[in-house]
Design a protein around this motif. Structure first.
Motif, PDB file in Angstrom:
ATOM      1  N   PRO A 128      13.593  18.284 -10.485  1.00  0.00           N
ATOM      2  CA  PRO A 128      14.560  17.184 -10.362  1.00  0.00           C
ATOM      3  C   PRO A 128      13.892  15.854  -9.993  1.00  0.00           C
ATOM      4  CG  PRO A 128      14.731  18.696  -8.499  1.00  0.00           C
ATOM      5  CD  PRO A 128      13.804  19.337  -9.480  1.00  0.00           C
ATOM      6  N   ARG A 173       2.430  35.810  -6.870  1.00  0.00           N
ATOM      7  CA  ARG A 173       1.266  35.911  -7.753  1.00  0.00           C
ATOM      8  C   ARG A 173       1.543  35.339  -9.137  1.00  0.00           C
ATOM      9  NH1 ARG A 173       0.144  42.024  -6.131  1.00  0.00           N
ATOM     10  NH2 ARG A 173      -0.671  41.647  -4.043  1.00  0.00           N
ATOM     11  N   MET A 213       0.838  -1.205   0.000  1.00  0.00           N
ATOM     12  CA  MET A 213       0.000   0.000   0.000  1.00  0.00           C
ATOM     13  C   MET A 213       0.879   1.265   0.000  1.00  0.00           C
ATOM     14  SD  MET A 213      -2.759   1.029   2.883  1.00  0.00           S
ATOM     15  CE  MET A 213      -1.687   1.469   4.221  1.00  0.00           C
ATOM     16  N   PHE A 214       1.883   1.287   0.867  1.00  0.00           N
ATOM     17  CA  PHE A 214       2.765   2.461   0.927  1.00  0.00           C
ATOM     18  C   PHE A 214       3.578   2.587  -0.359  1.00  0.00           C
ATOM     19  CE2 PHE A 214       2.363   1.949   5.640  1.00  0.00           C
ATOM     20  CZ  PHE A 214       1.766   3.179   5.845  1.00  0.00           C
TER      21      PHE A 214
END
Lengths: 304, 280, 280
Positions: free
Chosen positions: B218, B209, B185-186
């Motif tokens: 990266p 903004r 799951m992880f």
């Protein structure tokens, strides 16, 4: 009379019924007490109660005169060793590591005697083998060694012959007898191998349905059991006629086999049979005392 | 083989572990019915249809693979008992081949896993009737998705007999399979996050903004690691189930093939090891 | 002469068993492996220049300890039941309380030692690799102590579960799920409790005009009784791990106190129930 263990009307309920139903028993000091009963009669339950694994629902017992409700009972248990049901050993450890664990649990100052104990149960050369890889008999013997680690005066063995080879059974028997004679250890053995038990026990307790049916010492049992002569003949009918004439007590086992109680004159009997045209194939003295005594006592019903 | 299967199924239906798994699946279905129906009807007003709670049979919104978490401990207990209590011997001493024993266990596990999911689907489907929740996904799309999901569940169930056979201890099998399910799951969420990294990140002006510059990210995955990542997600049954539950399947055709591959590989390995291993 | 029976004897026996226990060393190894993994992952951002990386990586062990030890405690304590060796202790007259406490102590110690398996690589390899800690030594030690106490509390709860249930596999399932549940609960509570009470006023530009949005109360802000309940739950061992990480520099005293409370409650209840339990 000094009793090591006395139980008084012990009752133990489980969710699915009663395992003990008012059991009263007396284990005399120095005795080898044979605890006899069919499977499910309550033998292991009683042992669990005595070992403190479970508490009785009702009733009491005393161990070395110490009542089970008192705080001192744990000190009394210190003088006891037990193998309950299956041997209690760490499967991931070797025989020696298992014993060391028990030595530590007991607070023994050194591991002196550990090797002797292993030799005593014939596990001296198991080396690095883990208990997981032991045979059933080896585990049983290791379980007994663990029980003996604390140098107990009272040893409880639940079906010790389980899984042992014939040689192992003989060795365990001799071990028990030696411990009993040389170190005055009192032993409580539950078993349903009656023949084996009869070679050891000085006292018997017969249980059925969670109740003590009879407590009796070995000499008393001997006295109350009758020996008999078992005759194998070509036809049982002329034999019974002859026995009736001679006024002897007997029981017919089959068409060709009869047990004769009292002590008949063998010559007289064979002559009478010869005259009746009945051939005597075999005569031997039969001594099934414990087994027949037990069967008479609890009946020959099924295990359930 | 028929007899073995029969015995396995009767043991399955009598086992406490299976009942616990049924209860867990039942509770999960009720929970999802409650939560999704509430959010669809009362809060969000129907962005999705019935397909959403239905596909949650395979996990919660691409995040938590609930069916795996239920079946991993259950199947481990179910199979582990055979080794722990030694009853597997009873099958072998009566002359069954090791292959037959293994395959009958495998089939029982895969069936149990599918049954649990079917129970869920039936419950959610039944709950949809009185509430009249419509299906917004075309049935032609939903049906293959559900089938692929069931296949992926079966594939993850196929891993359990292999684990149980290798470990041979009920408790350790439970720990390993359950931890593996949680680890998967992880792993899937980590891989999915990596795949989702944008190629460029914006640098904003001092007032936050306007973007003044775009810099290469990266963390953005290059084509080869990207393909590996993608493949892993598609290969792992947990990854497939989570994609289906999130309705984010990309490579449709590949999933059933990969599931079958997992089943074949796990069974092949398991059988090979089982044949060689000495039983006690 | 017969030695007087005491907890010390059981402790010594248990510890000598611990050193031989494979599951203990596996737990330590898992913690160390994760530590090394974290160092490797932390090394990349370090190359791009980042501060406080080691601090963040270091503290992760608080999150992991419960999860790793759930499996260990169920195996270590459970084997006393499955191998039947619990009987050896009770039958020679050790009190049930002593048996319980010695198991608790050894599990808690194993928990702390497993944490050290994480900490040592961090300190020995981490400092030269990633640069020194930015936290003060006293904060670091205080955080570590709080995390140790929390780990011990988790172990106390797992021990209670393991001592009251003779089925090792069931214990493992319960403990592992409980560990993850507490962890996720902690993350959830952290999100909810750190919500701001008021959404601050904000300027924004629409159609070239600068508009101001007034400050307004945050609807997700938890308050009243619910907040108190959340805060209490947030102090539970396991959940607390998240709070420990969030407040690492100045972890409030109530956290270790809550852990000690959890140890006291679980041990009192566990030992009382264990005293009444029928052993086989």
């Amino acid at each position: 009379m000094e009793y090591i263990l006395e139980t008084n009307n012990l009752i133990k309920h489980y969710k699915n019924g009663r395992a003990l139903n008012g059991l009263t028993m007396h284990v005399e000091k120095g005795a080898i007490y044979g605890f006899v009963g069919r499977n499910g009669a309550g033998k292991t339950t009683l042992i669990r109660l005595v070992c403190g694994l479970q508490e009785p629902t009702e009733g009491t017992f005393t161990l070395y005169g110490c009542p089970n409700q008192s705080k001192e009972i744990t000190r009394a248990r210190r003088r006891m060793g037990a193998v309950v049901e299956t041997p209690s050993i760490y499967l991931s450890m070797t025989a020696e590591e298992n014993l060391k664990q028990q030595y530590q649990i007991l607070g023994l100052p050194s591991y002196d005697g550990l090797k002797d104990l292993l030799e005593l149960v014939r596990l001296g050369n198991t080396g690095k083998k883990k208990a997981r890889d032991f045979s059933l008999g080896m585990r049983q013997r290791l379980g007994i060694a663990v029980a003996l680690a604390g140098d107990p005066d009272f040893l409880i063995l639940d079906e010790p012959a389980n899984g042992l080879d014939p040689q192992g059974i003989v060795e365990i028997r001799e071990l028990i007898l030696r411990l009993n004679r040389e170190r005055q250890i009192t032993v409580l053995i539950s078993s349903h191998i009656l023949d084996e038990l009869s070679r050891l026990a000085t006292h018997y307790g017969f249980v059925d349905n969670g109740r003590m049916v009879k407590e009796i010492s070995a000499p008393e049992l001997e006295a109350s059991c009758r020996k008999c002569l078992r005759l194998t003949v070509s036809d049982a009918r002329p034999l019974t006629t002859a026995l009736d004439k001679m006024g002897l007590e007997y029981s017919v086992r089959s068409d060709t086999e009869v047990d004769v109680y009292d002590a008949p004159s063998v010559t007289e009997l064979t002559l009478a049979l010869h005259n009746a045209g009945c051939e005597v194939k075999n005569i031997h003295e039969h001594d099934e005392s414990l087994e027949s005594y037990y069967m008479n006592l609890v009946g020959g019903g099924s295990d359930d | 083989m028929r007899n073995l299967l029969h015995a396995n199924f009767s043991r399955l239906f009598h086992s406490g572990a299976f009942r616990a798994a049924l209860a867990a699946e039942f509770a999960y279905a009720l929970f999802i019915i409650g939560v999704t129906f509430y959010s669809i009807y009362i809060k969000e007003g129907g962005r999705f249809g019935l397909e959403e709670p239905l596909l949650f049979a395979f996990g919660i919104a691409g995040m938590i693979p609930v069916p795996m978490l239920i079946q991993a401990p259950f199947l481990s207990v179910y199979l582990g008992t055979e080794f722990s209590e030694g009853t597997i011997r009873n099958k072998l001493v009566t002359g069954r081949s090791k292959a037959a024993v293994y395959l009958s266990n495998l089939l029982a596990c895969m069936t149990a896993s599918v049954l649990l999911a079917v129970l869920y689907l039936a419950l959610v489907g039944a709950a949809a009737v009185p509430t009249g929740l419509p299906l917004k996904m075309p049935a032609g799309q939903l049906l293959p998705l559900a089938c692929y999901g069931l296949l992926a569940l079966a594939a993850s169930a196929a891993l359990v007999p292999m684990a149980a056979m290798l470990i041979r201890n009920e408790t350790k099998t439970v720990i390993v399979t359950l931890s593996a399910a949680i680890f998967a799951m992880f792993l899937i969420s980590f891989l999915t996050a990596r795949l989702g990294e944008p190629e460029f990140t914006a640098v904003y002006d001092e007032w936050g903004r306007d973007a003044i510059e775009m810099l290469p990210n990266p963390s953005y995955l290059q084509p080869v690691p990207r393909a590996v990542c993608r493949f892993l997600i598609d290969l792992l049954p947990t990854g497939q189930c989570l994609q289906i539950s999130a309705r984010s399947v990309e490579q449709f055709w590949r999933m059933p093939l990969l599931s079958l591959m997992v089943i074949a590989a796990a069974t092949g390995t398991g059988l090979l090891l089982f044949r060689r291993k000495d039983l006690k | 002469m017969r030695a007087k029976l005491s907890v010390n004897l059981l402790l010594r026996a248990n510890f000598s068993r611990l050193w031989r226990s494979a599951s203990f060393w596996v737990s330590v190894a898992v913690m160390s492996a994760i530590s090394v993994f974290e160092l490797a992952v932390g090394y990349q951002p370090r190359l791009q220049g980042g501060a406080g990386i080691l601090d963040n990586r270091y503290m992760i062990f608080a999150l992991l300890s419960g999860v790793v030890l759930s499996a260990f405690c169920s195996l270590f304590t459970g084997s006393e039941y499955s191998d039947g060796t619990m009987r050896n202790k009770v039958a020679v007259g050790h009190s049930r309380t002593a048996v319980y406490l010695s198991n608790l102590a050894v599990c808690a110690a194993a928990g702390v030692l497993a944490c050290c398996g994480y900490i040592l690589p961090m300190v020995i390899v981490g400092v030269p690799l990633l640069g020194p800690f930015t936290m003060s030594v006293s904060s670091l030690l205080w955080f570590t102590l709080c995390a140790f106490i929390m780990t011990a509390a988790m172990c106390a709860i797992f021990t209670m579960i393991a001592m009251l249930n003779q089925n090792k596999a069931v214990v493992a399932v319960i403990c592992i799920f409980l560990a993850y549940f507490l962890l996720f609960l902690g993350i959830y509570l952290n999100t909810r409790l750190t919500e701001q009470a008021v959404i601050p006023a904000r300027e924004y530009i629409e159609n070239g005009q600068i508009l101001v949005r007034e400050a307004m109360p945050n609807p997700s802000y938890v308050q009243g009784v619910k907040r108190t309940v959340f805060e209490i739950l947030y102090g539970l061992p396991g959940c607390q791990a998240v709070q420990l990480l969030a407040t690492a520099e100045a972890c409030p005293v109530r956290l270790p106190l809550a852990s000690l409370g959890a140890i006291a409650v679980s041990t009192t209840a566990g030992a009382a129930l264990f005293r009444r339990k029928d052993l086989k």
